[in-house]
Design a protein around this motif. Sequence first.
Motif, short mmCIF file in Angstrom:
data_model
loop_
_atom_site.label_atom_id
_atom_site.label_comp_id
_atom_site.label_asym_id
_atom_site.label_seq_id
_atom_site.Cartn_x
_atom_site.Cartn_y
_atom_site.Cartn_z
N TYR A 32 18.42 33.80 49.95
CA TYR A 32 18.20 32.84 51.02
C TYR A 32 17.11 31.84 50.63
O TYR A 32 16.07 32.23 50.10
CB TYR A 32 17.75 33.53 52.30
N ALA A 33 17.32 30.59 50.94
CA ALA A 33 16.23 29.63 50.94
C ALA A 33 15.37 29.87 52.19
O ALA A 33 15.90 30.27 53.22
CB ALA A 33 16.76 28.21 50.94
N VAL A 34 14.09 29.63 52.07
CA VAL A 34 13.19 29.90 53.19
C VAL A 34 12.26 28.72 53.40
O VAL A 34 11.75 28.13 52.45
CB VAL A 34 12.36 31.17 52.93
N GLY A 35 12.06 28.40 54.65
CA GLY A 35 11.14 27.32 54.99
C GLY A 35 10.07 27.79 55.95
O GLY A 35 10.27 28.75 56.70
N TRP A 36 8.94 27.10 55.91
CA TRP A 36 7.88 27.28 56.90
C TRP A 36 7.80 26.00 57.73
O TRP A 36 7.79 24.89 57.17
CB TRP A 36 6.53 27.54 56.25
N PHE A 37 7.73 26.18 59.03
CA PHE A 37 7.60 25.08 59.97
C PHE A 37 6.43 25.37 60.90
O PHE A 37 5.97 26.51 60.97
CB PHE A 37 8.88 24.91 60.80
N ARG A 38 5.96 24.37 61.59
CA ARG A 38 4.89 24.60 62.55
C ARG A 38 5.10 23.72 63.78
O ARG A 38 5.74 22.66 63.71
CB ARG A 38 3.51 24.33 61.95
N GLN A 39 4.55 24.18 64.88
CA GLN A 39 4.68 23.44 66.13
C GLN A 39 3.37 23.52 66.89
O GLN A 39 2.93 24.61 67.27
CB GLN A 39 5.83 23.99 66.98
N ALA A 40 2.76 22.37 67.08
CA ALA A 40 1.54 22.27 67.86
C ALA A 40 1.89 22.00 69.32
O ALA A 40 2.98 21.49 69.60
CB ALA A 40 0.65 21.16 67.31
N PRO A 41 1.01 22.31 70.24
CA PRO A 41 1.30 22.08 71.66
C PRO A 41 1.67 20.63 71.93
O PRO A 41 0.98 19.71 71.49
CB PRO A 41 -0.02 22.46 72.35
N GLY A 42 2.77 20.44 72.63
CA GLY A 42 3.20 19.10 72.99
C GLY A 42 3.86 18.31 71.89
O GLY A 42 4.18 17.13 72.08
N LYS A 43 4.06 18.94 70.74
CA LYS A 43 4.66 18.24 69.62
C LYS A 43 5.95 18.93 69.18
O LYS A 43 6.18 20.09 69.50
CB LYS A 43 3.69 18.17 68.45
N GLU A 44 6.76 18.19 68.42
CA GLU A 44 7.98 18.77 67.91
C GLU A 44 7.68 19.69 66.73
O GLU A 44 6.65 19.55 66.05
CB GLU A 44 8.94 17.66 67.47
N ARG A 45 8.60 20.60 66.49
CA ARG A 45 8.49 21.46 65.33
C ARG A 45 8.63 20.62 64.06
O ARG A 45 9.54 19.79 63.97
CB ARG A 45 9.55 22.56 65.39
N GLU A 46 7.74 20.83 63.11
CA GLU A 46 7.77 20.03 61.90
C GLU A 46 7.80 20.88 60.64
O GLU A 46 7.27 22.01 60.62
CB GLU A 46 6.56 19.09 61.85
N PHE A 47 8.38 20.31 59.61
CA PHE A 47 8.48 20.98 58.32
C PHE A 47 7.12 21.08 57.66
O PHE A 47 6.32 20.15 57.71
CB PHE A 47 9.44 20.18 57.44
N VAL A 48 6.87 22.22 57.00
CA VAL A 48 5.64 22.40 56.24
C VAL A 48 5.95 22.58 54.75
O VAL A 48 5.44 21.86 53.91
CB VAL A 48 4.84 23.61 56.75
N ALA A 49 6.80 23.56 54.44
CA ALA A 49 7.12 23.85 53.05
C ALA A 49 8.42 24.64 52.99
O ALA A 49 8.79 25.29 53.97
CB ALA A 49 6.00 24.64 52.38
N SER A 50 9.08 24.60 51.84
CA SER A 50 10.26 25.43 51.66
C SER A 50 10.40 25.82 50.20
O SER A 50 9.82 25.19 49.31
CB SER A 50 11.52 24.74 52.16
N ILE A 51 11.20 26.86 49.97
CA ILE A 51 11.40 27.39 48.63
C ILE A 51 12.85 27.82 48.51
O ILE A 51 13.43 28.37 49.45
CB ILE A 51 10.42 28.57 48.37
N ASN A 52 13.45 27.54 47.36
CA ASN A 52 14.84 27.94 47.19
C ASN A 52 14.94 29.42 46.88
O ASN A 52 13.93 30.12 46.76
CB ASN A 52 15.52 27.08 46.13
N TRP A 53 16.16 29.92 46.74
CA TRP A 53 16.33 31.36 46.63
C TRP A 53 15.68 31.94 45.39
O TRP A 53 15.17 33.06 45.41
CB TRP A 53 17.82 31.72 46.66
N SER A 54 15.65 31.17 44.29
CA SER A 54 15.09 31.70 43.05
C SER A 54 13.59 31.46 42.95
O SER A 54 12.95 32.01 42.05
CB SER A 54 15.79 31.06 41.86
N GLY A 55 13.05 30.65 43.82
CA GLY A 55 11.63 30.32 43.73
C GLY A 55 11.32 29.21 42.76
O GLY A 55 10.15 28.88 42.53
#
Length: 128
Positions: A32-55
């Motif tokens: 699986y590819a995996v991503g990290w996202f974050r969401q601050a109060p009152g804001k939309e969820r946003e992309f932070v980082a991602s990594i493919n299946w092999s790294g």
Amino acid sequence: QVQLVESGGGLVQAGGSLRLSCAASGRTFGRYAVGWFRQAPGKEREFVASINWSGSITYYTDSVKGRFTISRDTAKNTVYLQMNSLKPEDTAVYYCAAQPNDLEYYKDPWGVPRYDYWGQGTQVTVSS
């Protein structure tokens, strides 16, 4: 099917570090590819980082480049987000997400809709 559980969040002073973990169930998580996202109060969820299946391929949003590092340990079915030099604006709930289909992932590694599985999130608070 895979279940994701985030951990490692907490309260830290500006300039400090945290390491988030995303632990997964399921024998095929290593594909699986995996991503990290974050969401601050009152804001939309946003992309932070991602990594493919092999790294071998990683992506970062500009605001975290040079400070955050995404990595994975296939043997432990875990993806990490090492966060250094934290700033108050990094305060948010952090979510990990997974996508088993490479074609779907590479269409838009930064996009919330491209990920099929989500964890419940872990709170990160950075004080000034």
